[in-house]
Design an enzyme around this catalytic site. Structure first.
Site, PDB file in Angstrom:
ATOM      1  N   ASN A  12       0.870  -1.182   0.000  1.00 21.83           N
ATOM      2  CA  ASN A  12       0.000   0.000   0.000  1.00 21.83           C
ATOM      3  C   ASN A  12       0.906   1.231   0.000  1.00 21.83           C
ATOM      4  OD1 ASN A  12      -1.813   2.044   0.515  1.00 21.83           O
ATOM      5  ND2 ASN A  12      -2.245   1.429   2.624  1.00 21.83           N
ATOM      6  N   TRP A  13       0.984   1.865  -1.150  1.00 24.06           N
ATOM      7  CA  TRP A  13       1.929   2.977  -1.293  1.00 24.06           C
ATOM      8  C   TRP A  13       1.416   4.287  -0.692  1.00 24.06           C
ATOM      9  CZ3 TRP A  13       4.364   2.803  -6.904  1.00 24.06           C
ATOM     10  CH2 TRP A  13       5.240   1.704  -6.966  1.00 24.06           C
ATOM     11  N   LYS A  14       0.143   4.339  -0.354  1.00 22.56           N
ATOM     12  CA  LYS A  14      -0.469   5.573   0.165  1.00 22.56           C
ATOM     13  C   LYS A  14      -0.202   6.726  -0.813  1.00 22.56           C
ATOM     14  CE  LYS A  14      -0.101   3.498   4.650  1.00 22.56           C
ATOM     15  NZ  LYS A  14      -0.014   3.619   6.088  1.00 22.56           N
ATOM     16  N   HIS A  98      -9.466   1.140   4.754  1.00 22.66           N
ATOM     17  CA  HIS A  98      -8.194   1.381   5.459  1.00 22.66           C
ATOM     18  C   HIS A  98      -8.440   2.401   6.572  1.00 22.66           C
ATOM     19  CE1 HIS A  98      -4.132   2.700   6.338  1.00 22.66           C
ATOM     20  NE2 HIS A  98      -3.717   1.570   5.794  1.00 22.66           N
ATOM     21  N   GLU A 168      -5.344  -4.831  10.742  1.00 20.51           N
ATOM     22  CA  GLU A 168      -4.303  -3.839  11.020  1.00 20.51           C
ATOM     23  C   GLU A 168      -4.649  -3.083  12.298  1.00 20.51           C
ATOM     24  OE1 GLU A 168      -2.202  -2.415   7.227  1.00 20.51           O
ATOM     25  OE2 GLU A 168      -4.114  -1.401   7.248  1.00 20.51           O
ATOM     26  N   GLY A 174       2.380   2.527  10.769  1.00 20.10           N
ATOM     27  CA  GLY A 174       3.315   3.655  10.752  1.00 20.10           C
ATOM     28  C   GLY A 174       4.133   3.749  12.027  1.00 20.10           C
ATOM     29  N   SER A 213       3.548  -1.911  10.391  1.00 26.55           N
ATOM     30  CA  SER A 213       4.991  -1.977  10.676  1.00 26.55           C
ATOM     31  C   SER A 213       5.630  -3.324  10.311  1.00 26.55           C
ATOM     32  CB  SER A 213       5.264  -1.623  12.139  1.00 26.55           C
ATOM     33  OG  SER A 213       4.832  -0.300  12.388  1.00 26.55           O
ATOM     34  N   GLY A 234       2.990  -1.064   4.177  1.00 26.04           N
ATOM     35  CA  GLY A 234       3.053   0.341   3.768  1.00 26.04           C
ATOM     36  C   GLY A 234       4.462   0.738   3.393  1.00 26.04           C
TER      37      GLY A 234
END
Ligand code: PGA
Length: 253
Positions: A12-14, A98, A168, A174, A213, A234
């Site tokens: 997931n590149w955001k 998400h 998640e 993050g 993470s 991520g």
């Protein structure tokens, strides 16, 4: 139909990277390194604006996904993007629900509408669930159960092969460290139990991913000791070299 693979790794590149040329570079490095991958399916979810340029990523074990999708296929919905629109770019999956989208206003009801529209339009959905914090009385478990029930409302059993659940815990997204593997294991059992409650005997029909993470160093132990079918990643999915090594490690499981 794609042959069923054992492991599923989703990047997931955001809202990254900043340029299309960087995006292409990452995808090309990853794709080049995947020749000997046998048991793992890899999905990259870039920002919508890069989909067209990254179409070449799609292959036998690789596909593109989106980070969100709208719950209608056409109409006056300024700024929204529909499943039919993204399917032109060989998109196979969409993440829905998400926590970063939920924070911007996606309620359980909206998540459910998005899931249904994506499935009806022929996309596979990766439904994200996860609690904000944990409490000693275990209320987070009822919260997770409710999230799953509401996301899957009116989703029939015939659609289950197109559903993936990504667990998640929000506090692990993050962050520096993922959730510990014994807790991930507990949650994967708990989620399986809920899915069985909804759909009856399941086996591995619905894949369960862990996200939050995940890095090269911890990915394999999360998969093995956490008993999940895959990972939603991520930051580390933007580091082509590490992401590739991570996939190779996972493929050996
Ligand atoms: P992270 O993000 O791997 O950077 O923690 C995971 C996610 O938000 O899906």
């Amino acid at each position: 139909m794609k042959k069923k693979t054992k492991n599923l790794i989703v990047g997931n590149w955001k809202m990254n990277p900043e340029t299309v040329s960087e995006a292409k570079k990452i995808v090309n490095t990853i794709k080049r390194g995947l020749l000997n991958i046998k048991k793992t399916e890899i999905v990259i979810c870039p920002p919508f604006v890069y989909l067209d340029s990254l179409k070449s990523f799609s292959g036998k074990k690789t596909s593109l996904g989106t980070q969100d999708i709208f719950h209608e296929n056409s109409g006056s919905f300024t700024s929204q993007i529909s499943p039919n629109q993204v399917k032109q770019f060989d998109v196979v999956y969409s993440i829905v629900g998400h926590s970063e989208k939920r924070k911007l206003g996606d309620t359980d009801e909206i998540v459910n509408k998005k899931v249904i529209n994506a499935l009806n339009s022929g996309l596979k959905v990766i439904i994200c669930i996860g609690e904000e914090k944990r409490d000693h009385s275990g209320e987070y478990l009822s919260f997770i159960k409710k999230q799953i029930f509401l996301a899957l409302k009116d989703v029939s059993k015939k659609d289950i092969e197109n559903i993936v659940i990504a667990y998640e815990p929000i506090w692990a997204i993050g962050a520096k460290e993922p959730m510990n593997t014994s807790e991930i294991h507990e949650m994967s059992i708990f989620i399986r139990k809920i899915l069985r409650e909804i759909y009856g005997i399941l086996g591995d029909d619905i894949k369960i991913l862990y996200g939050g993470s995940v890095f090269l160093e911890n990915a394999k132990s999360i998969m093995v000791d956490g008993f999940v079918h895959g990972l939603l990643i991520g930051r580390e999915s933007l580091n082509a070299k590490n992401f590739l090594e991570l996939i190779k490690d996972i493929d050996k499981i």
